[in-house]
Design an enzyme around this catalytic site. Structure first.
Site, PDB file in Angstrom:
ATOM      1  N   CYS A  58     -26.507 -33.905   2.712  1.00  0.00           N
ATOM      2  CA  CYS A  58     -25.636 -34.138   1.554  1.00  0.00           C
ATOM      3  C   CYS A  58     -24.531 -35.140   1.885  1.00  0.00           C
ATOM      4  O   CYS A  58     -23.753 -34.945   2.818  1.00  0.00           O
ATOM      5  CB  CYS A  58     -25.042 -32.787   1.167  1.00  0.00           C
ATOM      6  SG  CYS A  58     -23.832 -32.876  -0.123  1.00  0.00           S
ATOM      7  N   CYS A 104     -26.306 -40.415  -2.660  1.00  0.00           N
ATOM      8  CA  CYS A 104     -26.361 -38.997  -3.020  1.00  0.00           C
ATOM      9  C   CYS A 104     -27.832 -38.614  -2.933  1.00  0.00           C
ATOM     10  O   CYS A 104     -28.700 -39.392  -3.346  1.00  0.00           O
ATOM     11  CB  CYS A 104     -25.840 -38.801  -4.443  1.00  0.00           C
ATOM     12  SG  CYS A 104     -26.181 -37.167  -5.104  1.00  0.00           S
TER      13      CYS A 104
HETATM   14  N1  DGL Z   1     -26.261 -33.559  -2.543  1.00  0.00           N
HETATM   15  C1  DGL Z   1     -25.042 -34.175  -2.917  1.00  0.00           C
HETATM   16  C2  DGL Z   1     -24.809 -35.489  -2.225  1.00  0.00           C
HETATM   17  O1  DGL Z   1     -25.671 -36.029  -1.552  1.00  0.00           O
HETATM   18  C3  DGL Z   1     -24.898 -34.453  -4.371  1.00  0.00           C
HETATM   19  C4  DGL Z   1     -25.224 -33.426  -5.331  1.00  0.00           C
HETATM   20  C5  DGL Z   1     -24.063 -32.579  -5.738  1.00  0.00           C
HETATM   21  O2  DGL Z   1     -23.067 -33.063  -6.299  1.00  0.00           O
HETATM   22  O3  DGL Z   1     -24.206 -31.404  -5.494  1.00  0.00           O
HETATM   23  O4  DGL Z   1     -23.726 -36.011  -2.355  1.00  0.00           O
END
Ligand code: DGL
Length: 266
Positions: free
Chosen positions: A77, A187
């Protein structure tokens, strides 16, 4: 079993299904590993959460990976990598791979002058991409842009809806005003929107950082003699912190999840 033994599992976590795009790329380079994936769907989206909240969620997940003797954990993430990695990086015995920090050097070496970053509010507000790239190269001008609806579009499988396509196009148009040479899909969920983005802009303009992250992990595990060479039975476990059926259904778009997704209370 020592935590850094070659056949210990690799943990992955993300706020939801998006991190499966990262697992897919890592597994292609590291097919003999055991994997444990946790999607923290109870708390998705991470991009709107405070640092304190992200610290709490990540601590619970990382403690679990420690209990499971993971040799490495992939912070797939971008949001947690951007906001809390520095606070927790020295607290665990496993190798920890945060996406933003792990790909910054490769991005800094691109032959470009202007780099766009599409990401969540928390990632953009942290300026993490700008700061990490500037450690290697401060000549590249970085333009961050928050895409408020994109995670929701992916998590709820709304990609084909006209309204979603209009939102994505309008966000892209705004970014293109900065005339970026390349745009990072910063993201985990965004690479899934590439077919929509490619309707309006050459797909070579977009960078999925998971490709560089997977290469970085492969190289680092190899240098540390931590790649599992054994071809004995492997396991892949998938957990979500809420609604495992929904996780499996949405997750199928990104990864061939065999078996059950279990509910985990963290
Ligand atoms: N998985 C998160 C990222 O890569 C984004 C998704 C979310 O906001 O939960 O930033």
């Amino acid at each position: 079993m020592s935590i850094l033994s070659t056949n210990s599992p690799i943990g992955f976590f993300d706020s939801g299904v998006g991190g499966l795009t990262v697992l897919d790329k890592v597994k292609k380079l590291l097919p003999n590993e055991n994997y444990i994936f946790i999607g923290d769907t109870k708390h998705v989206p991470y991009g709107d959460k405070t640092k304190e909240q992200l610290l709490e969620y990540s601590k619970n997940i990382l403690d679990y990976f420690q209990e499971r003797s993971c040799k490495a954990v992939v912070m797939a993430c971008n949001t947690t990598s951007s906001v809390i990695y520095n606070d927790i990086k020295d607290k665990y015995g496993f190798k920890l791979y945060p996406v933003v920090q792990s790909v910054a050097k490769v991005l800094s070496e691109l032959d470009i002058q202007r780099l766009g970053i599409f990401a969540t509010k928390a990632t953009i507000n942290s300026n993490s991409y700008n700061k990490e790239i500037a450690k290697y190269n401060d000549k590249i001008k970085v333009f961050g842009q928050y895409c408020s609806q994109w995670v929701n579009i992916v998590e709820n499988n709304l990609t084909d809806k006209d309204e979603s396509i209009q939102i994505i196009k309008s966000d892209l148009d705004r970014m293109l005003e900065n005339t970026p040479d390349k745009i990072v899909l910063g993201c985990t969920h965004y690479p899934y929107l590439l077919p929509v983005l490619a309707k309006f802009e050459n797909k070579d303009k977009f960078i999925d950082p998971a490709i560089y992250l997977a290469e970085y992990i492969y190289k680092d595990l190899k240098e540390n003699n931590l790649i599992n060479q054994s071809t004995d039975d492997k396991f892949e476990e998938f957990y979500s912190t809420s609604n495992p059926e929904k996780f499996k259904n949405s997750g199928k778009m990104f990864y061939d999840i065999k078996g059950k997704v279990e509910l985990i209370n963290l």
